[in-house]
Design an enzyme around this catalytic site. Sequence first.
Site, PDB file in Angstrom:
ATOM      1  N   ASN A   1      39.946  -3.134  66.633  1.00 18.71           N
ATOM      2  CA  ASN A   1      41.500  -3.079  66.294  1.00 18.71           C
ATOM      3  C   ASN A   1      41.541  -4.541  66.129  1.00 18.71           C
ATOM      4  OD1 ASN A   1      41.612  -1.527  68.404  1.00 18.71           O
ATOM      5  ND2 ASN A   1      40.637  -2.783  69.650  1.00 18.71           N
TER       6      ASN A   1
ATOM      7  N   HIS B   1      35.886  -5.180  58.993  1.00 10.49           N
ATOM      8  CA  HIS B   1      37.121  -3.664  58.813  1.00 10.49           C
ATOM      9  C   HIS B   1      38.106  -4.494  58.918  1.00 10.49           C
ATOM     10  CE1 HIS B   1      34.958  -0.168  59.616  1.00 10.49           C
ATOM     11  NE2 HIS B   1      34.541  -0.420  60.528  1.00 10.49           N
TER      12      HIS B   1
ATOM     13  N   GLU C   1      40.257   4.667  68.735  1.00  6.98           N
ATOM     14  CA  GLU C   1      39.460   5.322  67.650  1.00  6.98           C
ATOM     15  C   GLU C   1      38.628   6.551  67.638  1.00  6.98           C
ATOM     16  OE1 GLU C   1      37.770   4.926  63.187  1.00  6.98           O
ATOM     17  OE2 GLU C   1      36.333   3.463  65.718  1.00  6.98           O
TER      18      GLU C   1
ATOM     19  N   GLU D   1      32.687  -5.677  62.791  1.00  8.53           N
ATOM     20  CA  GLU D   1      34.256  -5.671  62.919  1.00  8.53           C
ATOM     21  C   GLU D   1      34.834  -6.159  62.461  1.00  8.53           C
ATOM     22  OE1 GLU D   1      34.440  -2.659  64.800  1.00  8.53           O
ATOM     23  OE2 GLU D   1      32.602  -3.205  64.955  1.00  8.53           O
TER      24      GLU D   1
END
Length: 859
Positions: A269, A303, A126, A300
């Site tokens: 990820n 996400h 990213e 995270e």
Amino acid sequence: MPGTNLTRDEARTRAALLDVTSYDIQLDLTTGDQTFASTTTIAFTCRQPGAATFADLVDASVREITLNGRTLPASAYADSRIRLDQLAAENVLMVSADLPYSHSGEGLHRFVDPADGRVYTYSQFEVPDARRVYTTFEQPDLKSVFTFHVTAPAHWKVVSNSPSPEPVDLGDGKARWDFAPTARMATYITAVVAGEYYEVQDVYEGKNGTIPLGHYCRQSLADSLDREELVTVTRQGFEFFESTFEVPYPFGKYDQLYVPEYNMGAMENAGCVTLRDELIPRSKQPRSFYENRANTILHEMAHMWFGDLVTMKWWNDLWLNESFAEWAAYHAGATATEFTEAWTGFTNARKQTGYRQDQLVTTHPIAPEIEDLDAIEVNFDMITYAKGASVLKQLVAWVGLEPFLQGLTAYFKEFSYGNSEFADLLRHLEQASGRELTSWAAEWLQTAQVNTLRPEFTVGEDGRYTSFAVRQTAPADHPTLRRHRLGIGFYDTTDGALVRRRYLEVDVAGELTQIAEAVGEVQPDLLLLNDDDLTYAKIRLDERSLATALTSLSSMPDSLARALVWGAAWDMTRDAELSAHDFVELVLANIGAETDAWGISRIPHYAELAVNAYADPARRIALKERWEAGLRELILAAEPGSDLQLSLARRYSGAGSQLRGGIPGVPVAAQTHADLQALLDGSWSIEGLSVDQDLRWYFIIGLCAAGVFGEAEVAAEERRDNTITGQEKAAEARAAIPSAETKAASFERGWIDPATPNETQRSIANSFSRVGQEELIAPYLPKMLEAAKTLWDRIGPQKASVALEYGFPFALISTEALATIDAAVATGDIPYGARRYVLEGRDEIARALAAQAKDAASA
């Protein structure tokens, strides 16, 4: 290289033309320690046969390119793009190339652990860096499925988005890992992590089935991996998010890999989260460390739904990814983990970063128009994270938590594995809440800067309010007055405690809002606007409330209310409305009773900044001595082994380091330096304070900055701590030493040499500019401004931004420094990305000058 700067128009054109069916990616990590081999096969369709487009690949030595079986000439690859002409309806592109390993944390980063010589690699993609590892159509709305094949030394661990397969033995100490195709996802959340990692496996058993949980770290950190704590937070997060979002976790397994020399806190990820391995504690850490780590894990994980399952069409909605994950992490932390006061920590620490960023000359809307990749590189900041989360918290207060979550669930279900825009989410939130939100979004998301709210009232002879209003102001260059859902708290001293007598929740809009419900109330000892921290605004304390805070803040039992008062006082100090001396006295009088983990660790830092940057220079030495003596008293009075004791000891390490007296080389803070040396050599100890390796470096860096320690002591400690952390701390210590030789060497490593590893460079930049070393630093202001002209291209955007943001010579607080900066900017020779950080550095110097004038006037 303009080819690396993809524009929004180019992305729209390519997305309208193509659908990407699949990627097949072969990586060979056994070809050497400088480069790796990458072969990418992309199947894609074209809506206009005969049209042309391009694929992305950066810094490659290309061996072969074929399109639909046709070999393309070497000239097809130029300027980080592969030109693709005469497309068919169905296409297959194959690119074989060699690419360099990174030492900047971008692309595929390679690291050799100095502790044992083991090798570790990991990817970081990213915003646009998958194209540094394989050929891509590098934009978030061209999702696809990805099949990775990784050749690596047979004894390595290899992890990607799909579960790790059993490797195929290739002989000669090599093996190949053939991963199953992934779910449909964007290029920027694909990942490959490979090396001699230590691995442990667990599972989460939830209402939607079993999720395998992997944890990985370097072998040299295996003994420090506190697996039980990590698994506990991970399981709590999954239970909370699967229940709250009402959508099962979408990516099968969930690995968390703690990797070295990482630029960020972590990266989402899909199913393969990478986190900086400083989150594994090798020494004693305060509770704020663990609260921050839990927040990072939850951020995270959030996400996985918001960003990974549903992805923005273009980077202008990156704010929404990060703002949502930030809000969700704090909400989950406060609701589902032991960190029930997570929102207090947000107010004491994280939110302050948003306020600071939003008041710089480079401020921008939360939802800016992002026309190209260069723009997102410099607009990805604490407005994106901290302000965005604050505004989402305001939105939740505006529409209600349950309608907010109902809208989210509907949004996830509609756009699963696809792409969306903010308007799509807004539509679902409006449907769930019944409130019109378009105008709310315009005033909060498409405008910049922060409002200030202050009470205006009159009090009768009986001590009751005869009128009461809230006045809202905005800076002249950003004049938006917003709607705020606002709490108002009335606090009185009762039995020695400052407790809330009454709470009002009101809507504030426009310049002046009359609060009829407050009329007739007895004036409290402390009046607190934005009680419960519902909105994003600076608040002001009236004269009576400020006097109460200065003497009695520690008697306020509610931690969030205290955080709001701390924040108001700090904002007033930064805005030159409260003197640095008064703020330091507020901290010394009240921090000893603070209980919030982030309050304990962050507020003394603010006080140190007030001493070193905001205090009247003519009175700074006396204030510094007061600060040092007060810190020492607080450390000795703190509960042995407590967070307060540890946090204050860390702050004490720098208290005597940045000012010297009239005789060159003679430190003012002789007591502080003697204490630090005695704690290091063991001739003095404080009950409960463990002087472990991390704390030793705090003390050594402080003594280096004071000129008490030098190269000999740094080298000895570096030999004692033969780790990458030891090397980074040694670089930080050397950069702090007040000598022309060490400054010159540090400047070369931090600003000139592209080979300096990214985290080592950050350590140097953090330590280079110190109050008390102005004569040594002054020559480097013009050098940094000159370097800024080429820094972006010469060492890359990541390192350039670190050098300019963290290494800017803030210690040069003078009108002369402002004039030098203005002259350099006026030439127009400093490019856009670098100019942003130069202007922000100028802002901080100007703010410090205003604060110093206030402090001088208050004498």
